[in-house]
Scaffold this motif. Sequence first.
Motif, PDB file in Angstrom:
ATOM      1  N   VAL A   5       0.827  -1.210   0.000  1.00  0.00           N
ATOM      2  CA  VAL A   5       0.000   0.000   0.000  1.00  0.00           C
ATOM      3  C   VAL A   5       0.862   1.261   0.000  1.00  0.00           C
ATOM      4  O   VAL A   5       0.432   2.325  -0.465  1.00  0.00           O
ATOM      5  N   ALA A   6       2.095   1.137   0.486  1.00  0.00           N
ATOM      6  CA  ALA A   6       3.003   2.289   0.473  1.00  0.00           C
ATOM      7  C   ALA A   6       3.278   2.764  -0.949  1.00  0.00           C
ATOM      8  O   ALA A   6       3.552   3.947  -1.163  1.00  0.00           O
ATOM      9  N   CYS A   7       3.192   1.860  -1.927  1.00  0.00           N
ATOM     10  CA  CYS A   7       3.439   2.241  -3.322  1.00  0.00           C
ATOM     11  C   CYS A   7       2.373   3.225  -3.795  1.00  0.00           C
ATOM     12  O   CYS A   7       2.687   4.254  -4.393  1.00  0.00           O
ATOM     13  N   GLY A   8       1.106   2.906  -3.521  1.00  0.00           N
ATOM     14  CA  GLY A   8       0.032   3.798  -3.928  1.00  0.00           C
ATOM     15  C   GLY A   8       0.059   5.128  -3.210  1.00  0.00           C
ATOM     16  O   GLY A   8      -0.147   6.189  -3.813  1.00  0.00           O
TER      17      GLY A   8
ATOM     18  N   TYR B  88      10.763  -3.387   3.411  1.00  0.00           N
ATOM     19  CA  TYR B  88       9.757  -3.602   2.373  1.00  0.00           C
ATOM     20  C   TYR B  88       8.932  -2.332   2.155  1.00  0.00           C
ATOM     21  O   TYR B  88       8.652  -1.942   1.021  1.00  0.00           O
ATOM     22  N   PHE B  89       8.525  -1.715   3.273  1.00  0.00           N
ATOM     23  CA  PHE B  89       7.731  -0.489   3.186  1.00  0.00           C
ATOM     24  C   PHE B  89       8.522   0.586   2.441  1.00  0.00           C
ATOM     25  O   PHE B  89       7.997   1.278   1.562  1.00  0.00           O
ATOM     26  N   SER B  90       9.800   0.713   2.792  1.00  0.00           N
ATOM     27  CA  SER B  90      10.654   1.688   2.130  1.00  0.00           C
ATOM     28  C   SER B  90      10.831   1.351   0.654  1.00  0.00           C
ATOM     29  O   SER B  90      10.846   2.242  -0.208  1.00  0.00           O
ATOM     30  N   LEU B  91      10.944   0.053   0.330  1.00  0.00           N
ATOM     31  CA  LEU B  91      11.092  -0.363  -1.061  1.00  0.00           C
ATOM     32  C   LEU B  91       9.865   0.032  -1.883  1.00  0.00           C
ATOM     33  O   LEU B  91       9.985   0.564  -2.997  1.00  0.00           O
TER      34      LEU B  91
ATOM     35  N   SER C 106      17.137   0.226  -0.186  1.00  0.00           N
ATOM     36  CA  SER C 106      16.211  -0.523   0.660  1.00  0.00           C
ATOM     37  C   SER C 106      16.510  -2.017   0.640  1.00  0.00           C
ATOM     38  O   SER C 106      16.355  -2.713   1.649  1.00  0.00           O
ATOM     39  N   VAL C 107      16.941  -2.509  -0.509  1.00  0.00           N
ATOM     40  CA  VAL C 107      17.257  -3.937  -0.626  1.00  0.00           C
ATOM     41  C   VAL C 107      18.421  -4.323   0.288  1.00  0.00           C
ATOM     42  O   VAL C 107      18.444  -5.418   0.863  1.00  0.00           O
ATOM     43  N   PHE C 108      19.389  -3.411   0.440  1.00  0.00           N
ATOM     44  CA  PHE C 108      20.577  -3.709   1.248  1.00  0.00           C
ATOM     45  C   PHE C 108      20.485  -3.141   2.670  1.00  0.00           C
ATOM     46  O   PHE C 108      21.472  -3.161   3.406  1.00  0.00           O
TER      47      PHE C 108
ATOM     48  N   ILE D 118      19.885   7.649  -1.112  1.00  0.00           N
ATOM     49  CA  ILE D 118      20.468   6.772  -0.081  1.00  0.00           C
ATOM     50  C   ILE D 118      20.018   7.201   1.309  1.00  0.00           C
ATOM     51  O   ILE D 118      19.436   6.395   2.054  1.00  0.00           O
ATOM     52  N   PRO D 119      20.244   8.455   1.725  1.00  0.00           N
ATOM     53  CA  PRO D 119      19.769   8.839   3.062  1.00  0.00           C
ATOM     54  C   PRO D 119      18.250   8.860   3.175  1.00  0.00           C
ATOM     55  O   PRO D 119      17.714   8.615   4.262  1.00  0.00           O
ATOM     56  N   LEU D 120      17.540   9.115   2.072  1.00  0.00           N
ATOM     57  CA  LEU D 120      16.081   9.134   2.154  1.00  0.00           C
ATOM     58  C   LEU D 120      15.537   7.740   2.450  1.00  0.00           C
ATOM     59  O   LEU D 120      14.594   7.588   3.234  1.00  0.00           O
TER      60      LEU D 120
END
Length: 511
Positions: A47-50, A189-192, A356-358, A420-422
């Motif tokens: 839902v974070a994507c939307g 995941y949310f950040s991704l 986010s992946v790393f 990166i920092p975001l």
Amino acid sequence: MAVPEVQRRDPTLNKQQTQHRGPQNGPGPSPRSNRVKLRTLLRVASVACGIQFGWALQLSLLTPYVQELGIPHAWASIIWLCGPLSGLLVQPLVGHVSDRCTSRFGRRRPFILAGATSIVVAVLIIGHSADIGRILGDNGRKKTRAVVVFVIGFWLLDLANNMTQGPCRALLADLTGKDHRRTRVANAYFSLFMAVGNVLGFATGSFSMWYKIFPFTRTSACNINCANLKAAFIIDIVFILVTTYLSLSACSEQSFNSRHSSHCFSEEMSGGSPEHEAFLWELLGTFKSLPGTVWIILLVTVLTWIGWFPFLLFDTDWMGREIYGGKPNEGNSYGMGVRMGSLGLMLNSVILGITSVFMEKLCRKLGAGCTWGLSNILMSLCFLAMLIITACKSSLTIDGHLPPDGIVAAALIVFAFLGIPLAITYSVPYALVATRVEGLGLGQGLSMGVLNLAIVIPQVIVSIGAGPWDQLFGGGNSPAFAVASICAFAGGLVAILAIPRTRVEKSRIHH
């Protein structure tokens, strides 16, 4: 302050977990058997994507658009004041009520659905503000009624975003429980998904031909820029509906048992009731019970967001004014700069997604506090680079000419590196708070609301002061970016020196 018994019980929300639970006083299953599947966390976080798709459009297009409607640059930041003000009250209140929600649909999902519906209504109002203003009597360049309609829609959008984000974060925290690693994974995941939403949103904002694909968006009151904005928000509605469905259908929440009511808002939770008063006192009491480490996290959060908010407000405006040398409603340079800024923000989001992946590996290797601190120092250096680029552009170009390719490339690189920092700002503080308040007996909804206070208070300060502060030093965006660089650097030092590693992080280093 004593925590009410109803709050200390924090029922696990996923049916998979409740089905495997052992007897109340028995040994119970192993923590691994109670884990929510990663694909379930992935769907819940989607839902974070939307939400972020709409945020990306808001951040890249609405500050320039409101100036095209006639609001001076010095006052453009005031329009954003509703976001932090609503976050100051709405997120803690929604978090508190959702902690006690007794709906048969669950504690968090009713609020996520209501927030998503409100977002759809808000973006329809914003996209059609010029048309509504014309119907109400606007004529000519002065669009007073359109500005009023725009502000109503803009403020409703901020209210809806704050209503939705807190329960989304709290739902992930509910599903991961005391598993610190999974809490960080869920927030990653949310950040991704925020990164994916940003990429799609900024890409949509940078495209200038939507009015041809959706020709009905262009009207006598709505020019090409307005039509592109309207079409972008129509696409946003589709993303919101799809991702909200994916998230809400991912798992079944367990409703919070209550003998009083089967709805989120029972009589005890209505305005002026003892329950509502308890929320206000409990929120104040929460601060009294916070340990020193949490106060340090809140301090770093404040400094971080004093750094971020000027950039989020004026990023595309900086590209249109300082780099392309344009002004709203005067020629094509400003619009070209805004679209180039949206492209830079899209690159920013790509880097955000990769980071986010790393994220989990970075936090395990360096520690969450050190990772956060280093990212803040990188953010500070990027803002300093923006000031240098502004100075170089002023000395290399003549007014009325497009900037050199090297200047534009440098600006895009800085926008990209800021991803990166975001990414770390969108993830690490929430994981740090979630893993440090569980022993206090606080509901995750209320704890996310407390963290949000440390985000919205600096946003209020920036919203009120950024425009006049910039105007005091000539009307550009550089003064606000200078303050942002200093605060980000200070926050980075505090995070590195004062946020200790958890026992889990120390044990991993030992092994």
